[in-house]
Design a protein around this motif. Sequence first.
Motif, PDB file in Angstrom:
ATOM      1  N   ASP A 224      64.749  80.052  52.767  1.00 10.87           N
ATOM      2  CA  ASP A 224      64.020  81.200  52.240  1.00 10.87           C
ATOM      3  C   ASP A 224      64.763  81.736  51.027  1.00 10.87           C
ATOM      4  O   ASP A 224      65.803  81.221  50.616  1.00 10.87           O
ATOM      5  CB  ASP A 224      63.850  82.289  53.309  1.00 10.87           C
ATOM      6  N   THR A 431      59.558  90.123  59.733  1.00 15.60           N
ATOM      7  CA  THR A 431      59.183  88.731  59.500  1.00 15.60           C
ATOM      8  C   THR A 431      60.449  87.928  59.213  1.00 15.60           C
ATOM      9  O   THR A 431      61.218  88.287  58.316  1.00 15.60           O
ATOM     10  CB  THR A 431      58.211  88.615  58.318  1.00 15.60           C
ATOM     11  N   VAL A 432      60.653  86.868  59.991  1.00 22.68           N
ATOM     12  CA  VAL A 432      61.873  86.070  59.877  1.00 22.68           C
ATOM     13  C   VAL A 432      61.501  84.645  59.479  1.00 22.68           C
ATOM     14  O   VAL A 432      60.668  84.006  60.123  1.00 22.68           O
ATOM     15  CB  VAL A 432      62.655  86.050  61.202  1.00 22.68           C
ATOM     16  N   GLU A 433      62.120  84.162  58.398  1.00 16.39           N
ATOM     17  CA  GLU A 433      61.921  82.786  57.952  1.00 16.39           C
ATOM     18  C   GLU A 433      62.795  81.856  58.793  1.00 16.39           C
ATOM     19  O   GLU A 433      63.975  82.121  58.996  1.00 16.39           O
ATOM     20  CB  GLU A 433      62.309  82.648  56.477  1.00 16.39           C
ATOM     21  N   ARG A 439      61.077  76.552  63.615  1.00 15.27           N
ATOM     22  CA  ARG A 439      59.749  77.106  63.866  1.00 15.27           C
ATOM     23  C   ARG A 439      59.004  76.290  64.913  1.00 15.27           C
ATOM     24  O   ARG A 439      58.324  76.851  65.793  1.00 15.27           O
ATOM     25  CB  ARG A 439      58.955  77.156  62.545  1.00 15.27           C
ATOM     26  N   SER A 462      56.085  78.654  58.770  1.00 11.61           N
ATOM     27  CA  SER A 462      57.548  78.629  58.813  1.00 11.61           C
ATOM     28  C   SER A 462      58.151  79.979  59.161  1.00 11.61           C
ATOM     29  O   SER A 462      59.349  80.167  58.996  1.00 11.61           O
ATOM     30  CB  SER A 462      58.100  78.164  57.449  1.00 11.61           C
ATOM     31  N   THR A 463      57.349  80.912  59.638  1.00 12.15           N
ATOM     32  CA  THR A 463      57.870  82.239  59.940  1.00 12.15           C
ATOM     33  C   THR A 463      57.409  82.709  61.309  1.00 12.15           C
ATOM     34  O   THR A 463      56.437  82.197  61.871  1.00 12.15           O
ATOM     35  CB  THR A 463      57.409  83.281  58.890  1.00 12.15           C
ATOM     36  N   ARG A 465      57.092  86.641  63.559  1.00 12.64           N
ATOM     37  CA  ARG A 465      57.186  88.094  63.479  1.00 12.64           C
ATOM     38  C   ARG A 465      57.921  88.580  64.723  1.00 12.64           C
ATOM     39  O   ARG A 465      57.506  88.285  65.844  1.00 12.64           O
ATOM     40  CB  ARG A 465      55.798  88.711  63.373  1.00 12.64           C
ATOM     41  N   ALA A 480      66.912  88.656  62.492  1.00 10.78           N
ATOM     42  CA  ALA A 480      67.171  87.286  62.053  1.00 10.78           C
ATOM     43  C   ALA A 480      68.020  86.509  63.048  1.00 10.78           C
ATOM     44  O   ALA A 480      68.096  85.280  62.975  1.00 10.78           O
ATOM     45  CB  ALA A 480      67.854  87.293  60.684  1.00 10.78           C
TER      46      ALA A 480
END
Length: 566
Positions: A224, A431-433, A439, A462-463, A465, A480
Motif C-alpha cells: 500500500d 480500512t487495512v490494506e 487477504r 486487497s483490503t 474493514r 493494522a
Amino acid sequence: MSKERPDAQADAAVRRLDDETVASVAAGEVITRPADVVVELLENALDAGASRIDVDVAGDGRERIRVRDDGRGMSPQDAELAVERHTTSKLRRGASLAAVDTLGFRGEALPSVATVATLELLTNDGGPRGTRVVASGGPGADLVEPTGRGRGTTVTVRELFADAPARRESLSAAATEFARVSDAVSRYALVNPDVSFSLAHDGSEVFSTPGTGDFDDALLGVYDREVASRTVAIDAERGLDAEGGSAGDLVLRGALVQPSVTRARREHVYVAVDGRPVRNARLRRAVVEGYGDLLPDDRAPIAVVSVSLPDSWADHNVHPRKREVRLRDPDAVAAGVEAAVRDALSTTDRRRTEDLSMDLDDALEPLSEAESAFEDVDVIGQFRELYLLCEADDDLLVVDQHAAHERVNYERLRAAVDGETPRAPVDPAATVELTPAQRAAVDVHRDDLAALGYEIEPFGESTVRVRAVPAPMGRAPDPASVADAVDALRRGESPDDGRDALLKDLACHPSLKAGDDLGTEEAAALIERLGACENPYACPHGRPTVLSIDEAALVRGFGRRGTRMD
C-alpha cells in the motif's frame, strides 16, 4: 531488478537436451499444487524477455490458470517441441549448468504441467500468424494448428489434477491455495520491478505493478501507499574474495522499508539471487541483522533485496523446484548483504517516540500481599540506560529493564484475558490494506480472527474493514495489527497460540527500551514487580531477564585471596 539473460536471446531455438545433461539436472516431480504451475509459467515468461505478465486464476487454480506475456514467443516448430520432455531454448550446447543465467533450464515445465492437466499454448514469435498447441495427459502435443495471436505467449491450464483425485484431495482449502498463488506472483513482481505484473481472481483484479523499474512502485502495487512511501533504496556493489584473489562483485538492488513499519515475522523479507526469488534463511537473516537495533524487539522489516553474484557463485540446480540455492561462500555473501543494508539505513531517523508514562505507572502499582522473589534486592543504579544493577546478598544482579518490564506487562495482560479476548470498537471502522495472500487467508481464518478479538469484514480485493480489535487491559492495538494476526494463523498456529502471540506483542511495544532513563524508586518498583511474576527469569519470548554474578567470580577476576566476608 531481474538479471539480464542475453544467452537466452542469442540462442532461442528449442532443442532436446543430450542424455548427459538430462542426467545432471536435479530432476523430479515439479507440479504439486496450483502455485507450482504459476511459478513455472512466470519463469518462462521472464526468460522470454516479457515486459508485461498477466496472471488470471479461476477458483484456487484447479479450474483454470492463464498466464499471458508479451515476450519473444515461439515459432511453430519450437512451440510443438516445447511440450516434449527435456527440450529447452535456455541451455546452450556444451554450456555448464553452473553458468546458466536463465530462471528455467531443465525442459520440464510445460510437459510436467501437461501430465497433470490440459495445457493450451498460444504463441507467436513475430510472424504473420501464431501457433496453437494442445497437450493433455502427458508430454507431447495432441494438436498443433495455426491461430491468430500477436507476439508473445499465452498458456492456459485447465482441470489441474482432474485425473489424480488423490492429489486433488491432498490440497488445502481453496482460499489457502489461492493465497499461495498470490504469494508466488507477489514475490516475482517485487524482485522484477521492471516488468509489469497483474493478478486477477475470478474476474476481479487483485493487484498490479507498473513495471517502471522502481522497487517502491512494485511495493505500492503489492502492499500500500504507507509501505511504498517509507522506503530506502539499496544500490550497492561489494567485492567478493576467493582463493587466489578477487572473484568479482556482489551487486545488490532493492528497497528497504523504514523500521517504523514492521511485521511480526520474516515472511515479508523478499530475497532474490540472480533474479530468482529464493527462501534462503541465511540471506533473510542477514537483511534483518542489517537493520540492527532500528527494529523493535521481535519485529521484522518489509524489504526487497535482489542479489546478483559472479558466475559459479550460486548453484540453482539443487532441488527440482529450484526454490533453494547453494552459495559458494554463504558467509561472505551474507556479510555483504548485512553491511549493504546497514549502510543504506545509516541515515534513517533512529529516534523513538514512545509514550511510556501510563504503562510504566500501571506496571509499577504497589504490590498487595503478593510476595516478590526479589523483595530483598537493592538497586544500585542504571547502566547504559538499559541494565539495572542490583545487590542481592553475595551476588550482583544485572536486570534487562526492557525484558523485565515486558514480562510484567505480559503476565498482567494474560491474567486479564480469561478465555475470551475483550474487544474495543474501532469507530469509524478502519480500512487495512493486506497483501493478496493475507487477504485470501482472511476468508479461511475468519472464525479464528474473531476468537482473537478482531471484528472484520471484506472490503475490496486487497483490503478489510476492521470494526473491533482485541483490547486486554483496555490496551487496543492499531487495527493494522490484523496483518500480524493473519500471518500467525497462516503459519498453522491455533487461535490460542495466536492470542498468546498477540499478548506478547501488546506487552512488548509499551515496555521500556534502551535509552529510557529510570529513577532509583521506579527501578526498585520494577524489580519488586518482576519478582512477583510467575516466571520472573525470562521475558515472554524466552530471553533471560536477570543475570547473576557472584562475588567469587569477581575475586577470581581481580586475583584477590577471598571475598570481603572471608
